[in-house]
Design a protein around this motif. Structure first.
Motif, PDB file in Angstrom:
ATOM      1  N   VAL A  20      44.352  38.640  33.274  1.00  0.00           N
ATOM      2  CA  VAL A  20      43.418  39.434  34.147  1.00  0.00           C
ATOM      3  C   VAL A  20      44.427  40.322  34.860  1.00  0.00           C
ATOM      4  O   VAL A  20      44.183  41.648  34.973  1.00  0.00           O
ATOM      5  CB  VAL A  20      42.635  38.561  35.094  1.00  0.00           C
ATOM      6  N   GLU A  38      37.692  41.209  34.136  1.00  0.00           N
ATOM      7  CA  GLU A  38      37.516  40.847  32.637  1.00  0.00           C
ATOM      8  C   GLU A  38      36.277  41.565  31.927  1.00  0.00           C
ATOM      9  O   GLU A  38      36.521  41.493  30.735  1.00  0.00           O
ATOM     10  CB  GLU A  38      37.283  39.447  32.504  1.00  0.00           C
ATOM     11  N   ARG A  51      44.872  32.396  32.598  1.00  0.00           N
ATOM     12  CA  ARG A  51      43.696  33.499  32.843  1.00  0.00           C
ATOM     13  C   ARG A  51      44.104  34.392  33.841  1.00  0.00           C
ATOM     14  O   ARG A  51      44.041  35.643  33.847  1.00  0.00           O
ATOM     15  CB  ARG A  51      42.444  32.594  33.223  1.00  0.00           C
TER      16      ARG A  51
END
Length: 442
Positions: free
Chosen positions: A165, A313, A161
């Motif tokens: 990002v 995001e 993640r």
């Protein structure tokens, strides 16, 4: 007959034309817009502060760009990398601030990110950025997406993640759709041994404004630059190259330097080059993105202890302080169609609402705001270079090379893109033409 026609007056085309002219060539630059600069553009506000609407940041590894800045008598200043405060992370579950990178939940998650980054650095050291095709494992590395490789080394979901990002923040395309070999090549090109060292990439800016680099080159070239000249076809031949304009006019030169973004070049009729080169050029692509700039009387984000830098995001994938009271932001390719689907008069309010959600109500009403939807600009059709899994091998070793009397340059013709890539390849194209062509002065 002109010695050289340069198609495109962005940084690459201007750098090529400038060096060609200094080398004694008779050069004509064709630019579709009513200004020079391409994806670098600026406006002045209030007290004359220059505000950059396109490319603006460089790093200490960008030698060609920094050398040109010095030649043009411009000065350098530090960027957001020297600004104190917390970085903002605009995640789906809320807004977080951190002075220590991505807001991992545990020390174990942070340790895993650092472990995987070390593995990435070890792979970077095995790649020759000028010849990634020679890597013994090139096919596998190119076929893997960056995200798939992360999973293959057992990266935790939090590491995947954080990398995603960061990829969105650069508006260069999702890690799920980016070739691992391309990402390794990009890092190797500047001597990076991690995912993204800000000092190497974004620690400096031109104090007078990055667009001033293009404006000064344009002023030097003077009447050699022809604006509002939209090229629709290029025919290459040793007996004379032809460029046809949208008006129907044909211009003839001994050689052509094509400095168009690859997404724009896809729509140009290109004849007289080898099928292999044409296929290579058509295999390249751009990540389509947008840039927003909000201008305030002061840096309102500082009231919250923030430094103005964000990764996210949601609609805005990143922000950073361009200068005091000026905030830049990017909308990543994966989000830009959200913006394109919005009525034009609602786009800036929607973006300002995103900024306010991160930095407080005062950020909702900038004194000035600007949006450049580079993704749909007909003379750009993109913002940064993007390499899908398999693209490095599809484009092949012809990438960034020339087929005299046809030469190419542009940020997308260098391993790592950026304004450095534009200047570096522009100057290299001029040098190649001055070495190769019969008309070139001895």
């Amino acid at each position: 007959m002109t010695d050289v026609i340069v198609v495109g007056a962005g940084l690459a085309g201007l750098a090529a034309a400038r060096d060609l002219a200094l080398g004694g060539a008779d050069v004509l630059v064709l630019e579709a817009r009513d200004r020079v600069g391409g994806r670098v553009e600026q406006v002045s506000v209030d007290d004359g502060r220059p505000v950059q609407l396109g490319g603006e940041l460089v790093g200490c590894a960008h030698a060609a760009y920094l050398g040109l800045v010095e030649e043009l008598g411009l000065t350098l200043a530090s960027t957001y990398t020297s600004v104190a405060g917390a970085t903002t992370y605009d995640l789906v579950e809320g807004v977080f601030r951190s002075e220590d990178g991505f807001p991992f939940a545990t020390s174990g998650e942070r340790a895993d990110y650092e472990r995987v980054e070390r593995l990435f650095g070890q792979l970077v050291a095995t790649v020759d950025p000028d010849d990634p095709w020679s890597h013994p494992d090139a096919s596998r590395l190119d076929g893997l997406s960056w995200a798939a490789w992360l999973r293959s080394v057992d990266a935790l979901p939090s590491t995947c993640r954080a990398v995603e990002v960061g990829a969105l923040a650069l508006a260069a395309g999702s890690s799920e759709q980016t070739s691992l070999l391309a990402e390794l090549r990009k890092a190797a090109a500047v001597g990076d041994d991690g995912f993204y060292a800000y000092d190497l990439w974004e620690s400096m800016q031109v104090a007078e404004g990055s667009a001033e680099v293009a404006l000064r080159m344009g002023a030097e070239l003077g009447e050699r630059v022809r604006l509002r000249a939209v090229a629709t076809a290029i025919t290459v031949s040793p007996s004379g190259c032809r460029v046809r304009l949208a008006s129907g006019e044909e211009l003839v030169a001994e050689a052509v330097v094509c400095a168009l973004p690859v997404s724009v070049l896809h729509a140009i009729e290109l004849e007289g080059v080898s099928p292999e080169r044409l296929a290579s050029l058509r295999a390249q692509r751009h990540a389509r993105a947008a840039k927003v700039v909000a201008v305030y009387e002061r840096s309102v984000w500082e009231d919250l202890g923030a430094n103005g830098l964000s990764e996210g995001e949601l609609l805005l994938s990143s922000t950073w302080p361009q200068r005091d009271g000026v905030l830049s932001g990017l909308v990543a390719p994966e989000r830009v169609m959200w913006l394109a689907a919005t009525a034009e008069e609602h786009r800036l309010p929607a973006l300002c609402a995103e900024v306010a959600r991160m930095y407080g109500d005062e950020a909702s009403t900038p004194a000035h705001s600007f949006l450049r939807l580079w993704a749909t600009d007909p003379f750009t059709l993109g913002y940064t270079t993007h390499w899908w899994p398999g693209d490095v091998l599809r484009v092949g070793p012809l990438h960034g090379t020339h087929e005299p009397p046809f030469y190419v340059c542009g940020s997308d013709q260098w391993a790592a893109g950026y304004m450095e890539g534009a200047v570096r390849t522009g100057r290299a194209a001029a040098a190649a033409a001055l070495r190769s062509e019969a008309w070139a002065p001895a």
